[in-house]
Motif scaffolding. Structure first.
Motif, PDB file in Angstrom:
ATOM      1  N   TRP A  23     -50.897  81.778  35.270  1.00 31.21           N
ATOM      2  CA  TRP A  23     -50.177  81.701  36.533  1.00 31.21           C
ATOM      3  C   TRP A  23     -50.517  82.896  37.412  1.00 31.21           C
ATOM      4  O   TRP A  23     -51.304  83.766  37.033  1.00 31.21           O
ATOM      5  N   GLY A  24     -49.924  82.963  38.598  1.00 28.71           N
ATOM      6  CA  GLY A  24     -50.123  84.092  39.506  1.00 28.71           C
ATOM      7  C   GLY A  24     -48.909  84.252  40.401  1.00 28.71           C
ATOM      8  O   GLY A  24     -48.209  83.273  40.705  1.00 28.71           O
ATOM      9  N   SER A  25     -48.647  85.462  40.841  1.00 26.24           N
ATOM     10  CA  SER A  25     -47.446  85.739  41.636  1.00 26.24           C
ATOM     11  C   SER A  25     -47.433  84.985  42.960  1.00 26.24           C
ATOM     12  O   SER A  25     -46.381  84.707  43.518  1.00 26.24           O
ATOM     13  N   TRP A  26     -48.613  84.643  43.480  1.00 28.29           N
ATOM     14  CA  TRP A  26     -48.732  83.966  44.777  1.00 28.29           C
ATOM     15  C   TRP A  26     -48.661  82.435  44.637  1.00 28.29           C
ATOM     16  O   TRP A  26     -48.569  81.714  45.624  1.00 28.29           O
ATOM     17  N   CYS A  27     -48.687  81.941  43.404  1.00 28.06           N
ATOM     18  CA  CYS A  27     -48.838  80.511  43.134  1.00 28.06           C
ATOM     19  C   CYS A  27     -47.469  79.828  43.099  1.00 28.06           C
ATOM     20  O   CYS A  27     -46.726  79.948  42.120  1.00 28.06           O
ATOM     21  N   VAL A  28     -47.142  79.084  44.161  1.00 29.07           N
ATOM     22  CA  VAL A  28     -45.837  78.414  44.257  1.00 29.07           C
ATOM     23  C   VAL A  28     -45.651  77.370  43.149  1.00 29.07           C
ATOM     24  O   VAL A  28     -44.594  77.342  42.500  1.00 29.07           O
ATOM     25  N   LYS A  61     -54.195  90.700  40.501  1.00 27.43           N
ATOM     26  CA  LYS A  61     -55.037  91.892  40.510  1.00 27.43           C
ATOM     27  C   LYS A  61     -54.220  93.151  40.767  1.00 27.43           C
ATOM     28  O   LYS A  61     -54.591  94.230  40.309  1.00 27.43           O
ATOM     29  N   GLU A  62     -53.125  92.998  41.494  1.00 28.95           N
ATOM     30  CA  GLU A  62     -52.307  94.154  41.855  1.00 28.95           C
ATOM     31  C   GLU A  62     -51.066  94.224  40.968  1.00 28.95           C
ATOM     32  O   GLU A  62     -50.273  93.279  40.929  1.00 28.95           O
ATOM     33  N   ARG A  63     -50.934  95.346  40.286  1.00 31.13           N
ATOM     34  CA  ARG A  63     -49.826  95.524  39.350  1.00 31.13           C
ATOM     35  C   ARG A  63     -48.475  95.389  40.037  1.00 31.13           C
ATOM     36  O   ARG A  63     -47.532  94.808  39.490  1.00 31.13           O
ATOM     37  N   GLU A  64     -48.354  95.924  41.263  1.00 35.37           N
ATOM     38  CA  GLU A  64     -47.089  95.903  41.983  1.00 35.37           C
ATOM     39  C   GLU A  64     -46.629  94.475  42.269  1.00 35.37           C
ATOM     40  O   GLU A  64     -45.440  94.153  42.120  1.00 35.37           O
ATOM     41  N   LYS A  65     -47.554  93.597  42.667  1.00 34.18           N
ATOM     42  CA  LYS A  65     -47.196  92.211  42.967  1.00 34.18           C
ATOM     43  C   LYS A  65     -46.797  91.467  41.699  1.00 34.18           C
ATOM     44  O   LYS A  65     -45.868  90.649  41.704  1.00 34.18           O
ATOM     45  N   SER A  99     -42.998  90.016  40.931  1.00 36.54           N
ATOM     46  CA  SER A  99     -42.779  88.618  40.592  1.00 36.54           C
ATOM     47  C   SER A  99     -42.051  88.479  39.260  1.00 36.54           C
ATOM     48  O   SER A  99     -41.201  87.605  39.092  1.00 36.54           O
ATOM     49  N   LEU A 100     -42.380  89.348  38.310  1.00 34.69           N
ATOM     50  CA  LEU A 100     -41.684  89.333  37.018  1.00 34.69           C
ATOM     51  C   LEU A 100     -40.203  89.625  37.200  1.00 34.69           C
ATOM     52  O   LEU A 100     -39.338  88.975  36.604  1.00 34.69           O
ATOM     53  N   GLU A 101     -39.900  90.607  38.035  1.00 31.84           N
ATOM     54  CA  GLU A 101     -38.507  91.004  38.271  1.00 31.84           C
ATOM     55  C   GLU A 101     -37.738  89.923  39.021  1.00 31.84           C
ATOM     56  O   GLU A 101     -36.558  89.698  38.758  1.00 31.84           O
ATOM     57  N   LYS A 102     -38.422  89.245  39.936  1.00 29.39           N
ATOM     58  CA  LYS A 102     -37.754  88.244  40.760  1.00 29.39           C
ATOM     59  C   LYS A 102     -37.532  86.937  40.018  1.00 29.39           C
ATOM     60  O   LYS A 102     -36.432  86.347  40.061  1.00 29.39           O
ATOM     61  N   HIS A 103     -38.568  86.454  39.302  1.00 28.68           N
ATOM     62  CA  HIS A 103     -38.491  85.123  38.704  1.00 28.68           C
ATOM     63  C   HIS A 103     -38.161  85.141  37.209  1.00 28.68           C
ATOM     64  O   HIS A 103     -37.799  84.100  36.659  1.00 28.68           O
TER      65      HIS A 103
END
Length: 394
Positions: free
Chosen positions: A288-293, A323-327, A331-335
């Protein structure tokens, strides 16, 4: 003596005038004109680079748009291609505005930004560019707009968005490009063959296999040898990656053994897939990816599966292609996705993504306790069915 003295002064003035003329002759002015709604946006002028080159481009000048205008001045020894980039654009209604190639040469170069396209003028190379490639781009834009309006009308009549309809109009777009851009590019590049300008547009207007064979045979040898080597190395490397990707898809089909994955959690702890594949258990890999709805939308289903089968041996491993740790962390914290969450933080260059031939995300894989792949990319009801079948069979 007076005659000699006057002649000497005239000679000095002539030499000084020659040097001044040479200096003035290398000067250029680049003026951009565009709607005032872009006032305040920053404009960057950077040397053009190639998509296959490891070199990175650094802006050589920058400015702020004021009263619908920006201006750069400088000197240039020989014509070279630069790229204009406008930052902080919120209202982009000008085709091709984000990246505009300009041939920097002596003289007064003008760039007009308009909703019909971008026009370059004022110097010989830019005038020829507009008469060929630039004109071609504007015609492609015009015909594409007509084509897309027609496609939208057909889809409305059909009542849905059909893949067949999209495929047809995408093919029509490619036909338009070949009919217009290829001959325009070949004409311009032929005139500037053997120069950095010709080299740049050879590689950026069309891919090498789209040009006519006769054109490539005639022009390719005139390109800078270093550029040719970089391009050929890039093509070889890309082909090797494509071959490996295809072989990875076959190597991870249902019934084949799993491939090792090594990545780290957000805290930095190393996780190995082999340590999670346990006899009698079931591992669910979720790419998965943080940007992937769609990836985010599938997370509740994964949580339901874990609640039902976690104690029976279901292990869920989320593999982020961020690629970016912050993103990723955000996403981990939010979802709060369930299971062990790991990433290589290499995006689409992640070894795990290539080793499993992951073409798009979300992507799932089921691995049984013996290390055998029992399902490749099931989603929704099919994923639920595959997990239930496994544990019912046990």
């Amino acid at each position: 003596m007076m005659v000699f003295k006057n002649s000497f002064i005239v000679l000095l003035l002539a030499v000084a005038g020659l040097f001044c003329s040479c200096g003035d002759g290398n000067n250029y002015t680049l003026t951009g004109s565009l709607p005032t709604r872009y006032d305040g946006c920053r404009v960057l002028l950077s040397p053009a680079t190639y998509y296959f080159s490891p070199d990175k481009s650094t802006p050589v000048d920058s400015g702020i748009i004021k009263n619908g205008e920006f201006r750069f001045r400088g000197t240039v020894q020989e014509p070279a291609v630069f790229v204009l980039t406008i930052e902080d654009v919120r209202d982009n209604r000008i085709p091709g505005m984000s990246s505009v190639p300009v041939i920097i040469e002596r003289g007064n170069i003008k760039v007009l930004y308009d909703t019909t396209g971008i026009t370059l003028s004022g110097t010989p190379a830019n005038d020829r560019y507009m008469a060929t490639i630039g004109k071609g781009k504007q015609e492609i834009q015009r015909r594409s707009q007509i084509l897309f309006r027609e496609r939208d009308s057909v889809q409305q009549l059909a009542g849905n968005v059909s893949n067949e309809i999209n495929n047809y109009y995408n093919e029509q777009s490619r036909i338009i490009f070949r009919e217009i851009m290829v001959p325009a590019a070949e004409e311009f590049i032929s005139e500037y063959a053997g120069t950095s300008t010709g080299d740049y547009f050879f590689f950026t207007c069309c891919s090498k296999d789209i040009y006519s064979d006769a054109f490539v045979e005639r022009i390719y040898p005139t390109i800078n040898p270093e550029l040719r080597e970089q391009y050929e190395t890039f093509i070889r490397t890309r082909q090797e990656k494509q071959n490996y990707f295809s072989s990875s898809q076959k190597a991870t089909e249902v019934g084949r053994p799993f491939r090792e994955i090594v990545a780290r959690t957000i805290e930095g702890k190393e996780v190995r897939l082999s340590e999670q594949v346990k006899k009698g258990g079931l591992v669910l890999l979720d790419f998965w990816g943080s940007w992937c709805v769609p990836c985010i939308q599938e997370m509740p289903l994964l949580k339901e599966l874990h609640e039902k089968y976690g104690k029976k041996g279901l292990v869920i491993i989320g593999i982020s292609l961020d690629k970016e740790r912050e993103k990723w962390q955000s996403s981990l914290e939010k979802h709060k996705p369930i299971g062990i969450q790991i990433s290589e933080l290499k995006g689409w260059e992640s070894a795990s993504r290539n080793d499993y031939g992951v073409q798009a995300i979300p992507f799932t894989l089921l691995i049984d306790g013996s290390g055998k792949i029992i399902a490749r990319n099931p989603h929704g009801p099919k994923l639920v069915e595959a997990v239930e079948e496994y544990f019912n069979r046990k």
